[in-house]
Design a protein around this motif. Structure first.
Motif, PDB file in Angstrom:
ATOM      1  N   ASP A 172      53.121  30.498  26.694  1.00  0.00           N
ATOM      2  CA  ASP A 172      53.242  29.818  25.422  1.00  0.00           C
ATOM      3  C   ASP A 172      52.592  30.485  24.305  1.00  0.00           C
ATOM      4  OD1 ASP A 172      54.770  28.019  26.445  1.00  0.00           O
ATOM      5  OD2 ASP A 172      53.263  26.521  26.802  1.00  0.00           O
ATOM      6  N   ALA A 173      51.480  30.962  24.499  1.00  0.00           N
ATOM      7  CA  ALA A 173      50.610  32.038  23.495  1.00  0.00           C
ATOM      8  C   ALA A 173      51.279  32.993  22.918  1.00  0.00           C
ATOM      9  CB  ALA A 173      49.208  32.192  24.164  1.00  0.00           C
ATOM     10  N   GLN A 174      51.863  33.759  23.880  1.00  0.00           N
ATOM     11  CA  GLN A 174      52.656  34.902  23.429  1.00  0.00           C
ATOM     12  C   GLN A 174      54.024  34.535  22.604  1.00  0.00           C
ATOM     13  OE1 GLN A 174      53.252  36.595  27.226  1.00  0.00           O
ATOM     14  NE2 GLN A 174      51.826  38.265  26.793  1.00  0.00           N
ATOM     15  N   ARG A 175      54.534  33.169  22.876  1.00  0.00           N
ATOM     16  CA  ARG A 175      55.837  32.754  22.106  1.00  0.00           C
ATOM     17  C   ARG A 175      55.393  32.291  20.738  1.00  0.00           C
ATOM     18  NH1 ARG A 175      59.589  29.379  26.529  1.00  0.00           N
ATOM     19  NH2 ARG A 175      59.918  31.432  28.066  1.00  0.00           N
ATOM     20  N   ALA A 176      54.096  32.035  20.710  1.00  0.00           N
ATOM     21  CA  ALA A 176      53.790  31.710  18.999  1.00  0.00           C
ATOM     22  C   ALA A 176      53.603  33.098  18.193  1.00  0.00           C
ATOM     23  CB  ALA A 176      52.244  31.175  19.015  1.00  0.00           C
ATOM     24  N   ILE A 177      53.761  34.193  18.725  1.00  0.00           N
ATOM     25  CA  ILE A 177      53.446  35.536  17.853  1.00  0.00           C
ATOM     26  C   ILE A 177      54.898  35.544  17.267  1.00  0.00           C
ATOM     27  CG2 ILE A 177      53.775  38.154  18.237  1.00  0.00           C
ATOM     28  CD1 ILE A 177      51.880  37.690  20.772  1.00  0.00           C
ATOM     29  N   ARG A 178      54.950  35.868  15.752  1.00  0.00           N
ATOM     30  CA  ARG A 178      56.074  35.976  14.919  1.00  0.00           C
ATOM     31  C   ARG A 178      56.405  37.446  14.720  1.00  0.00           C
ATOM     32  NH1 ARG A 178      54.141  33.126  10.632  1.00  0.00           N
ATOM     33  NH2 ARG A 178      55.819  34.470   9.479  1.00  0.00           N
ATOM     34  N   GLU A 179      55.434  38.312  15.261  1.00  0.00           N
ATOM     35  CA  GLU A 179      56.120  39.623  15.208  1.00  0.00           C
ATOM     36  C   GLU A 179      56.851  40.071  16.310  1.00  0.00           C
ATOM     37  OE1 GLU A 179      54.504  44.369  14.521  1.00  0.00           O
ATOM     38  OE2 GLU A 179      52.870  42.633  15.193  1.00  0.00           O
ATOM     39  N   ILE A 180      58.066  40.575  15.774  1.00  0.00           N
ATOM     40  CA  ILE A 180      58.942  40.673  17.045  1.00  0.00           C
ATOM     41  C   ILE A 180      59.616  42.253  17.072  1.00  0.00           C
ATOM     42  CG2 ILE A 180      59.857  38.406  17.134  1.00  0.00           C
ATOM     43  CD1 ILE A 180      62.140  40.982  15.668  1.00  0.00           C
ATOM     44  N   ASN A 181      60.195  42.343  18.253  1.00  0.00           N
ATOM     45  CA  ASN A 181      60.831  43.627  18.498  1.00  0.00           C
ATOM     46  C   ASN A 181      62.154  43.848  18.028  1.00  0.00           C
ATOM     47  OD1 ASN A 181      61.891  46.037  19.636  1.00  0.00           O
ATOM     48  ND2 ASN A 181      62.254  45.020  21.645  1.00  0.00           N
ATOM     49  N   SER A 182      62.376  44.889  17.186  1.00  0.00           N
ATOM     50  CA  SER A 182      63.705  44.666  16.159  1.00  0.00           C
ATOM     51  C   SER A 182      64.700  45.428  17.186  1.00  0.00           C
ATOM     52  CB  SER A 182      63.523  45.565  15.177  1.00  0.00           C
ATOM     53  OG  SER A 182      63.247  47.016  15.651  1.00  0.00           O
ATOM     54  N   GLY A 183      64.413  45.871  18.343  1.00  0.00           N
ATOM     55  CA  GLY A 183      65.302  46.687  19.462  1.00  0.00           C
ATOM     56  C   GLY A 183      65.278  48.326  18.919  1.00  0.00           C
ATOM     57  N   VAL A 184      64.749  48.618  17.891  1.00  0.00           N
ATOM     58  CA  VAL A 184      64.905  49.993  17.200  1.00  0.00           C
ATOM     59  C   VAL A 184      63.495  50.776  17.537  1.00  0.00           C
ATOM     60  CG1 VAL A 184      65.373  51.594  15.343  1.00  0.00           C
ATOM     61  CG2 VAL A 184      66.318  49.173  15.362  1.00  0.00           C
ATOM     62  N   PHE A 185      63.908  51.982  18.233  1.00  0.00           N
ATOM     63  CA  PHE A 185      62.654  52.768  18.720  1.00  0.00           C
ATOM     64  C   PHE A 185      62.862  54.291  18.332  1.00  0.00           C
ATOM     65  CE2 PHE A 185      63.245  49.174  21.829  1.00  0.00           C
ATOM     66  CZ  PHE A 185      62.049  48.918  21.859  1.00  0.00           C
ATOM     67  N   ALA A 186      61.693  54.882  18.032  1.00  0.00           N
ATOM     68  CA  ALA A 186      61.611  56.455  18.132  1.00  0.00           C
ATOM     69  C   ALA A 186      60.955  56.601  19.301  1.00  0.00           C
ATOM     70  CB  ALA A 186      60.945  56.867  16.836  1.00  0.00           C
ATOM     71  N   PHE A 187      61.127  57.648  20.262  1.00  0.00           N
ATOM     72  CA  PHE A 187      60.707  58.000  21.306  1.00  0.00           C
ATOM     73  C   PHE A 187      60.464  59.537  21.446  1.00  0.00           C
ATOM     74  CE2 PHE A 187      63.097  54.227  23.000  1.00  0.00           C
ATOM     75  CZ  PHE A 187      61.946  53.578  23.632  1.00  0.00           C
ATOM     76  N   ASP A 188      59.608  59.981  22.095  1.00  0.00           N
ATOM     77  CA  ASP A 188      59.476  61.707  22.520  1.00  0.00           C
ATOM     78  C   ASP A 188      60.549  61.619  23.815  1.00  0.00           C
ATOM     79  OD1 ASP A 188      58.113  64.323  22.857  1.00  0.00           O
ATOM     80  OD2 ASP A 188      58.304  63.389  24.774  1.00  0.00           O
ATOM     81  N   ALA A 189      61.543  62.600  23.538  1.00  0.00           N
ATOM     82  CA  ALA A 189      62.390  62.689  24.525  1.00  0.00           C
ATOM     83  C   ALA A 189      61.977  62.718  25.985  1.00  0.00           C
ATOM     84  CB  ALA A 189      63.661  63.743  24.065  1.00  0.00           C
ATOM     85  N   GLN A 190      61.294  63.623  26.212  1.00  0.00           N
ATOM     86  CA  GLN A 190      60.874  63.858  27.354  1.00  0.00           C
ATOM     87  C   GLN A 190      60.059  62.887  28.425  1.00  0.00           C
ATOM     88  OE1 GLN A 190      61.889  66.631  29.061  1.00  0.00           O
ATOM     89  NE2 GLN A 190      61.348  65.406  30.901  1.00  0.00           N
ATOM     90  N   LEU A 191      59.148  62.264  27.405  1.00  0.00           N
ATOM     91  CA  LEU A 191      58.295  61.300  27.868  1.00  0.00           C
ATOM     92  C   LEU A 191      59.439  59.819  28.229  1.00  0.00           C
ATOM     93  CD1 LEU A 191      55.249  61.211  25.685  1.00  0.00           C
ATOM     94  CD2 LEU A 191      55.197  62.181  27.954  1.00  0.00           C
TER      95      LEU A 191
END
Ligand code: UD1
Ligand code: CA
Length: 485
Positions: A172-191
């Protein structure tokens, strides 16, 4: 070219999109002249990635065929079963490594159903990722309602991102968070490749979550960062047709704003709809109720609308087009079209020419200063310069089997109500009489008359309609005529 050129962009588009309730796969639904995945591919292209892979699954033949049409360089990877976003990315990377590509550098991951995402935001993500030396950087946003999204969990003391928790797995505490994952990421390819091998499926959906890669990398001591999107509406993901309409409205607003800031007057942005591919020159003016589609171009000082739909049509400088439907037409500088004209493919109007009220044209060119002012059909024709076509004329182009061409020279005057039966040619400077059915060529400078001779049969009404109102009117007219003399 982008300063932070990624090694690859992976677009996730394997899901079915059941909430669209459609026979068409979700990512092929269109707004503003492009499919949803088409917008994502176009934004990704702005980064000039070395490789662009779209992960397809549901209706993959259809999606793959569409991708080949819009971008010949796109590669596709097949995800046979939708086992989660982490699994989907793994399929994308395996497609590349399987064809001998050794990825070195940054991999950007985006979803195929976020059409409002801009190349500029992707650039900002890539540049934050490089500047901060992160193993992964997630694009986040503060949204008014975070229901359904993965929540960004940050360390209370340092503010660093520690994990992304899916709605279904959140407290419930986490559900109150309004900052969300857009589903867009930048990754280091190997990692990313290494971490994907460690993602498990012990979550509420039994899927390989891409979001788990963040926790895995953080625990291994790598830097995990976040870039917050300036405008949360940009990351709107489309799941149903209400969101489709909302995205269309937002994108249309953005496109109109760009047009207006570049010098175009849009009288009523609320009723004007344009595709992402439309181009303008300064001081073009768009009246209410207008749709500008495809490769349509409005030159300087042109005026379009109200209530007009132009598809793949070019409008020349200073031309005026009102209450018109046009498809693949070329309208010359200073030309006038409508009100109520229908220009079908291959209509070419020269400078200062006119296709007026209730005029339909198809595969026909009108020379400079030539006019078809009223109530006419002009099909399969070439008309020279400064020629006038009489009102209510038809270019009779079809014999029931084949289409035939009509050629009319310059400085001609065809009479009202002509039937021009193709194939036929009218030479320069020729005239035709009103009401003519023209079946034979007319030499330059001639007058062609092709209609029945008029005969007046005097006294016919008095003999055949005696006692009628017409007979009385005629009798009165005769008496008036006599008393005048
Ligand atoms: C996902 C994120 C969530 C985020 C949200 C943003 C995960 C686990 N969750 O959730 O944190 O807030 O996006 O919109 O990543 N797809 C595949 N193959 C699969 C599963 C998904 O290609 O096996 C594609 C879908 O077609 C879609 C995208 O990945 O384009 C996102 O999948 P979706 O099921 O919509 O994820 P969400 O539950 O919305
Ligand atoms: Ca989604």
């Amino acid at each position: 070219m982008s300063a932070n050129r990624p090694a690859a962009v992976v677009v996730l588009a394997a899901g079915e999109g059941t909430r669209m309730k459609s026979a068409t796969p979700k990512v092929l639904h269109a707004i503003c002249g492009r499919s949803l995945v088409g917008h994502v591919v176009a934004a990704s292209r702005e980064l000039s990635p070395e490789h662009l892979v779209v992960v397809v699954g549901h209706a993959r033949e259809q999606v793959t065929a569409h991708l080949a049409e819009i971008d010949a360089e796109v590669r596709t990877a097949v995800q046979h079963e939708q086992n989660g976003t982490g699994h989907a990315v793994r399929m994308g990377l395996e497609e590349l490594s399987g064809s001998g590509v050794a990825l070195d550098g940054t991999v950007i991951v985006v979803c195929g159903d976020t059409p409002l995402l801009t190349g500029a935001t992707l650039e900002r993500l890539a540049s934050a990722h490089a500047t901060d030396g992160n193993a992964v950087t997630v694009l986040t946003a503060e949204v008014p309602d975070s229901t359904g999204y993965g929540r960004i969990v940050r360390d209370a003391a340092s503010g660093a991102v520690t994990a992304i928790v899916e709605h279904k797995d959140a407290t419930d505490a986490q559900r109150a968070i309004r900052e969300i994952n857009s589903g867009v990421f930048a990754f280091d390819a190997q990692l990313l490749t290494d971490a994907l091998g460690k993602v498990r499926t012990d979550n509420s959906q039994g899927e390989e979550y891409l979001t788990d890669v963040l926790g895995i990398l953080r625990e291994a001591g790598h830097r995990v960062g976040a870039a917050v999107a300036g405008d949360h509406r940009e990351i709107l993901g489309i799941n149903n047709r209400v969101q489709l309409a909302e995205a269309r409205r937002l994108l249309n607003e953005r496109l109109l704003e760009r047009a207006m800031l570049s010098g175009v007057t849009v009288v009523d942005p609320g009723t004007t709809w344009i595709d992402a591919t439309v181009t303008f020159e300064p001081d073009a003016l768009v009246h209410p109720g207008t749709q500008l589609l495809g490769a349509t171009h409005l030159a300087a000082h042109s005026e379009v609308g109200p209530n007009t739909r132009l598809t793949d049509t070019t409008v020349g400088e200073g031309a005026v087009v009102s209450f018109t439907v046009a498809d693949r037409a070329e309208i010359g500088a200073g030309a006038g079209v409508g009100p109520y004209a229908y220009l079908r493919p291959g209509s070419r109007l020269g400078a200062k020419s006119k296709a007026g009220t209730y005029v339909e044209m198809k595969n026909a060119s009108l020379g400079e200063g030539s006019k078809v002012p009223h109530l006419s059909y002009v099909g399969d024709a070439t008309i020279g310069d400064h020629t006038n076509i009489g009102a209510a004329s038809v270019f009779v182009n079809y014999d029931g089997v084949n289409k035939h061409h009509t050629t009319i020279g310059s400085h001609c005057r065809t009479g009202a109500d002509n039937m021009l039966v193709a194939p036929v040619t009218i030479g320069d400077g020729a005239y035709t009489a009103a009401g003519s059915v023209i079946t034979k060529d007319v030499p330059p400078g001639s007058l062609a008359v092709a209609r029945g001779q008029q005969r007046n049969i005097e006294g016919w009404v008095a003999r055949k309609r005696p006692g009628s109102a017409a007979a009385r009117a005629a009798e009165n007219a005769h008496q008036d005529h006599q008393s005048d003399q």
